[in-house]
Design a protein around this motif. Structure first.
Motif, PDB file in Angstrom:
ATOM      1  N   GLU A  54       0.836  -1.206   0.000  1.00  0.00           N
ATOM      2  CA  GLU A  54       0.000   0.000   0.000  1.00  0.00           C
ATOM      3  C   GLU A  54       0.863   1.245   0.000  1.00  0.00           C
ATOM      4  O   GLU A  54       0.489   2.270  -0.575  1.00  0.00           O
ATOM      5  CB  GLU A  54      -0.939  -0.007   1.206  1.00  0.00           C
ATOM      6  CG  GLU A  54      -2.007  -1.095   1.135  1.00  0.00           C
ATOM      7  CD  GLU A  54      -3.032  -0.975   2.248  1.00  0.00           C
ATOM      8  OE1 GLU A  54      -2.948   0.004   3.027  1.00  0.00           O
ATOM      9  OE2 GLU A  54      -3.915  -1.836   2.338  1.00  0.00           O
ATOM     10  N   LYS A  55       2.007   1.181   0.652  1.00  0.00           N
ATOM     11  CA  LYS A  55       2.988   2.262   0.634  1.00  0.00           C
ATOM     12  C   LYS A  55       4.250   1.690   0.002  1.00  0.00           C
ATOM     13  O   LYS A  55       4.942   0.868   0.601  1.00  0.00           O
ATOM     14  CB  LYS A  55       3.292   2.770   2.047  1.00  0.00           C
ATOM     15  CG  LYS A  55       2.117   3.460   2.715  1.00  0.00           C
ATOM     16  CD  LYS A  55       1.817   4.803   2.061  1.00  0.00           C
ATOM     17  CE  LYS A  55       0.723   5.549   2.807  1.00  0.00           C
ATOM     18  NZ  LYS A  55       0.434   6.862   2.164  1.00  0.00           N
TER      19      LYS A  55
ATOM     20  N   LYS B   5       6.999   6.219  -0.035  1.00  0.00           N
ATOM     21  CA  LYS B   5       6.334   7.512  -0.267  1.00  0.00           C
ATOM     22  C   LYS B   5       5.180   7.436  -1.262  1.00  0.00           C
ATOM     23  O   LYS B   5       4.408   8.378  -1.390  1.00  0.00           O
ATOM     24  CB  LYS B   5       7.367   8.537  -0.754  1.00  0.00           C
ATOM     25  CG  LYS B   5       8.455   8.853   0.259  1.00  0.00           C
ATOM     26  CD  LYS B   5       9.479   9.827  -0.302  1.00  0.00           C
ATOM     27  CE  LYS B   5      10.578  10.120   0.706  1.00  0.00           C
ATOM     28  NZ  LYS B   5      11.611  11.036   0.147  1.00  0.00           N
ATOM     29  N   SER B   6       5.071   6.328  -1.983  1.00  0.00           N
ATOM     30  CA  SER B   6       4.027   6.206  -2.997  1.00  0.00           C
ATOM     31  C   SER B   6       2.833   5.437  -2.443  1.00  0.00           C
ATOM     32  O   SER B   6       2.990   4.390  -1.825  1.00  0.00           O
ATOM     33  CB  SER B   6       4.561   5.488  -4.239  1.00  0.00           C
ATOM     34  OG  SER B   6       5.628   6.213  -4.815  1.00  0.00           O
ATOM     35  N   GLY B   7       1.631   5.964  -2.678  1.00  0.00           N
ATOM     36  CA  GLY B   7       0.416   5.325  -2.201  1.00  0.00           C
ATOM     37  C   GLY B   7      -0.286   4.536  -3.283  1.00  0.00           C
ATOM     38  O   GLY B   7       0.256   4.306  -4.372  1.00  0.00           O
ATOM     39  N   LYS B   8      -1.525   4.137  -3.013  1.00  0.00           N
ATOM     40  CA  LYS B   8      -2.274   3.295  -3.934  1.00  0.00           C
ATOM     41  C   LYS B   8      -2.493   3.973  -5.280  1.00  0.00           C
ATOM     42  O   LYS B   8      -2.324   3.354  -6.339  1.00  0.00           O
ATOM     43  CB  LYS B   8      -3.619   2.917  -3.311  1.00  0.00           C
ATOM     44  CG  LYS B   8      -3.534   1.929  -2.164  1.00  0.00           C
ATOM     45  CD  LYS B   8      -4.930   1.534  -1.704  1.00  0.00           C
ATOM     46  CE  LYS B   8      -4.873   0.471  -0.619  1.00  0.00           C
ATOM     47  NZ  LYS B   8      -6.235   0.059  -0.186  1.00  0.00           N
TER      48      LYS B   8
END
Length: 443
Positions: free
Chosen positions: A89-90, A96-99
């Motif tokens: 999910e992270k 630092k990147s989400g869905k």
């Protein structure tokens, strides 16, 4: 970090009597479990069992948000496969990147979220608790930091979790992104313990994973303190080797392709900006201690995609490099100065300096647990500084003397992207997109 003990399928070699004696106490308790693992009623799966058209081949990619994984997902989508990327999910550098970032990264793939560290998550979130959910699994998983615990957690255990569920759910083929650097600990282990073996490399540089190697399945080679040469290797190599062994041993249920690339372009780009600013090019020894045939992420992704369809790449360990001749650090630096139109300026650091640093770090690690990863990073750095990322010449190498001979001619070349073109590109456009991420040893 990108590359595991290979195959246990051929036969079990007799162990040294001292090792047998040391393990005799627990042999009776583990033997039934071993016999149970070897019995399989599942018909052997293979590339030949895949649907004929790519759109009907369901591919699961784990490690898809990593440096190489992104290119693999995009290449498979471009070739028309039905691709699912299973990601955290992270994800990304520092999580630092989400869905939504992941979905934007892979607009042509299905993106599912979960954890490869959790078998239940793999089974439910990735496979949807359904048999036959995926035909092929492609693993681009790699330790995020290169640290000791992270290497075992990711390079071995998480990747094994994925394999276990893939076997359970009837996947037919498993493509593993490993690393060419894992070959040396395996040969050290075999020769140091005098197990029977012959050269794993055939004359075209492709490794046949099954009958060419003998690994005793009843010995935990990676926990034996007596194996000093193996234990001196970086942990991520041992973790990858251990998983390679288990993958090859599972070939009665799921076929495999183990891809061992040489150096990546990004790994050789760390000095471009400093040289552009007038700094020297730093190298160890005379700059000719190690050589490599680097491969671009794009070419490597295409090669891994070929492993899904090409039966010649099935159930084999596949060392692979980029096009052109092998290049030493001196040659790479000279080429960079030529591309930049600058006068060459080198600093040559004796490799013994790094040996001294490692000894100090090892000493502190014996007293302070938080220093163990620092010592590990030193070993990794030293390995890459002194060891060629080329196929080992098994016949000319001597493990007992710690003498290793690498053969560029046995290291297959693939693709069209060259290091020279890469240096030209990043000298103009910069290194955006070439970040080394959480692999702290290279920071």
């Amino acid at each position: 970090m990108a590359a595991s003990a290979m195959s246990a399928r051929a036969h079990v070699a007799p162990a040294a009597s001292s090792l047998n004696a040391a393990r005799r106490g627990r042999a009776s308790s583990t033997a039934p479990a071993r016999r149970a693992r070897r019995v399989s009623t599942t018909p052997r799966a293979s590339i030949a069992d895949l649907p004929k058209d790519n759109a009907s081949v369901k591919v699961l990619v784990v490690g898809g948000t990593g440096y190489i994984g992104k290119f693999v997902v995009r290449e498979l989508c471009a070739q028309g496969y039905d691709v699912t990327a299973f990601v955290r999910e992270k994800s990304g550098i520092g999580g630092k990147s989400g869905k939504e970032d992941a979905r934007r990264t892979f607009p042509d793939a299905t993106v599912k979220f979960g954890s490869v560290s959790d078998v239940a998550s793999i089974r439910g979130d990735a496979f949807g608790d359904a048999d036959g959910a995926f035909d092929v699994v492609v693993s681009c998983l790699a330790s995020r930091t290169g640290g000791i615990k992270d290497s075992w957690d990711v390079d071995y255990q998480a990747t094994k979790n994925v394999l276990d569920v893939a076997r359970e759910k009837g996947a037919k083929h498993f493509v593993l992104l490993s690393a060419i650097c894992v070959q040396k600990p395996l040969l050290t282990f075999q020769k140091a313990r005098s197990y029977s073996h012959r050269s794993p490399y055939d004359r075209v540089g492709v490794v046949n994973a099954a009958p060419s190697l003998t690994i005793p399945t009843h010995l935990d080679a990676f926990q034996l303190p007596s194996l000093t040469p193996l234990n001196s290797a970086p942990t991520f190599q041992k973790a990858k080797l251990k998983f390679e062994e288990e993958l090859a041993a599972a070939s009665s249920e799921i076929s495999h392709s183990i891809v061992r690339p040489t150096a990546f372009f990004k790994s050789l780009a760390g000095q471009v900006e400093s040289v552009q600013k007038g700094g020297p090019y730093v190298m160890f020894g005379d700059g000719q201690l190690a050589s490599c045939k680097p491969i671009s992420e794009r070419d490597l992704a295409k090669y891994m995609a070929e492993c899904i369809r090409d039966p010649k790449l099935e159930n084999k360990i596949l060392p692979i490099g980029g096009p052109g001749e092998a290049m030493s650090a001196l040659q790479q630096g000279t080429m960079l100065f030529e591309i930049l139109g600058m006068e060459p300026k080198f600093i040559k650091v004796p490799i013994e300096v790094m040996d001294g640093v490692i000894k100090v770090l090892d000493t502190f690690a014996g007293f302070f647990s938080n220093m163990r990863d620092a010592a590990e990073f030193g070993k990794i750095g030293r390995y890459y500084a002194a060891e060629s990322m080329l196929v080992l010449d098994d016949e000319k190498s001597d493990a007992e003397k710690d003498e290793w001979v690498y053969d560029a001619s046995k290291t297959p070349s693939y693709g069209t992207d060259t290091l020279g073109d890469f240096f030209k590109k990043v000298s103009v456009e910069g290194l955006a997109g070439q970040e080394l991420g959480d692999q702290a040893v290279f920071k």
